[in-house]
Write an enzyme that holds these catalytic residues in place. Structure first.
Site, PDB file in Angstrom:
ATOM      1  N   LYS A  93      34.692  24.185  50.052  1.00  0.00           N
ATOM      2  CA  LYS A  93      35.945  24.353  49.329  1.00  0.00           C
ATOM      3  C   LYS A  93      37.028  24.833  50.284  1.00  0.00           C
ATOM      4  O   LYS A  93      36.872  25.865  50.948  1.00  0.00           O
ATOM      5  CB  LYS A  93      35.777  25.343  48.182  1.00  0.00           C
ATOM      6  CG  LYS A  93      37.013  25.480  47.312  1.00  0.00           C
ATOM      7  CD  LYS A  93      36.731  26.344  46.091  1.00  0.00           C
ATOM      8  CE  LYS A  93      37.931  26.393  45.157  1.00  0.00           C
ATOM      9  NZ  LYS A  93      37.658  27.177  43.944  1.00  0.00           N
TER      10      LYS A  93
ATOM     11  N   ASP B  46      37.615  34.202  35.693  1.00  0.00           N
ATOM     12  CA  ASP B  46      37.905  32.782  35.469  1.00  0.00           C
ATOM     13  C   ASP B  46      36.680  32.046  34.940  1.00  0.00           C
ATOM     14  O   ASP B  46      36.352  30.943  35.383  1.00  0.00           O
ATOM     15  CB  ASP B  46      38.411  32.132  36.755  1.00  0.00           C
ATOM     16  CG  ASP B  46      39.079  30.774  36.512  1.00  0.00           C
ATOM     17  OD1 ASP B  46      39.409  30.477  35.338  1.00  0.00           O
ATOM     18  OD2 ASP B  46      39.277  30.015  37.473  1.00  0.00           O
TER      19      ASP B  46
END
Length: 299
Positions: free
Chosen positions: A65, A157
């Site tokens: 990522k 999240d």
């Protein structure tokens, strides 16, 4: 040009901070790929703060990522949280193998999964058989429990998009909590300082984080993750419905703020209905902690 982890990269000599196996050091050349010009075919997905590429790490296929530092909060650059994330060693938490950083981007080397819970909900999942409803909820709860109690982090999240599905032939399908971009350290009492900027995925954010608590000097608690997971549970069990939807998607956030939930998508005697109702309570203090959720799903 050179190739590392199966990704063509540009040679670079930035000053970089790297973390592997709990150690932080500064060096002059990046260990992990500088993916500014990687091929589109190597992109696995895109998010609000970065792009995920396919690569290799220690001869294993991984996801890498790349996060743009200018678009993240300062705490994301703090090696302390990254070291905590890499100490997470649980089958239901996405494994972070290493972290690298240059002046522009952060690179996080992650365990590779095949799909997301959101893909399953919208019927785009084509992998092996999913776990039973009870097992799926238990796996997700166990993953969050590990983050809260072992890593001592608040996730901030939790959403259907951030629960990944690892589907391998000959092995049971496993659900994993992922995406630690908004993680923050929590105190022993489970509280944390609330950021001035918005965090989380729309329609999964706890009501206390939708209010400008900074003006009142309030702090958030890890109960915000329990609320979000309750919404994920309901969305999974009903294949797409939301516990705060009254038929109009635009009113979900308003209903979350006011505590107006609707669980009619589940039968009154469904094993998870009462648990979800408690998890999505308006007042954080009225929600069960994640250990209590795990215990009830284990009974």
């Amino acid at each position: 040009m050179r190739q590392i982890f199966g990704v063509k990269i540009i040679s670079a000599s930035y000053q970089c901070h790297s973390i592997t196996a709990g150690h932080t050091h500064i060096r002059q050349e990046m260990q992990y790929p500088h993916l500014k010009k990687a091929a589109a075919s190597q992109i696995l997905g895109r998010g609000g703060f970065g792009i995920v590429y396919q690569g290799e790490h220690n001869n294993a296929r991984v996801a890498i990522k790349r996060i743009e530092l200018l678009r993240t909060e300062d705490h994301v650059r703090n090696p302390t949280e990254e070291e905590r994330m890499m100490r997470c060693d649980h089958s239901n938490v996405l494994k972070v193998f290493a972290v690298d950083q240059d002046d522009d981007f952060k690179y996080i080397v992650l365990e590779l999964c095949q799909s997301t819970l959101h893909d399953y909900i919208i019927r785009k999942y084509t992998g092996s058989t999913m776990p039973s409803e009870l097992d799926a909820l238990h796996q997700m709860a166990c993953g969050l429990q590990h983050i809260h109690t072992v890593a001592v982090l608040v996730h901030r999240d939790i959403s259907a998009q951030n629960v990944l599905i690892q589907s391998r032939e000959g092995f049971p399908t496993v659900l994993k909590i992922s995406d630690f971009g908004f993680c923050k350290p929590a105190t022993e009492r489970g509280s944390f300082s609330i950021s001035k900027s918005g965090t989380g995925t729309t329609h999964f954010i706890a009501p206390e984080l939708l209010i400008d608590n900074q003006l009142r000097g309030q702090r958030g608690t890890i109960a915000c993750d329990v609320f979000s997971l309750g919404c994920v549970f309901y969305r999974f069990l009903t294949m797409g419905r939301h516990p705060f939807s009254t038929g109009d998607e635009l009113t979900i956030t308003l209903n979350i703020r006011e505590g107006n939930h609707n669980l009619n998508g589940l039968n009154e005697d469904h094993f998870a209905r009462e648990i979800i109702k408690e998890m999505i309570q308006l007042e954080p203090s009225k929600r069960p902690n994640i250990t209590a959720v795990v215990d009830r799903l284990s009974a």
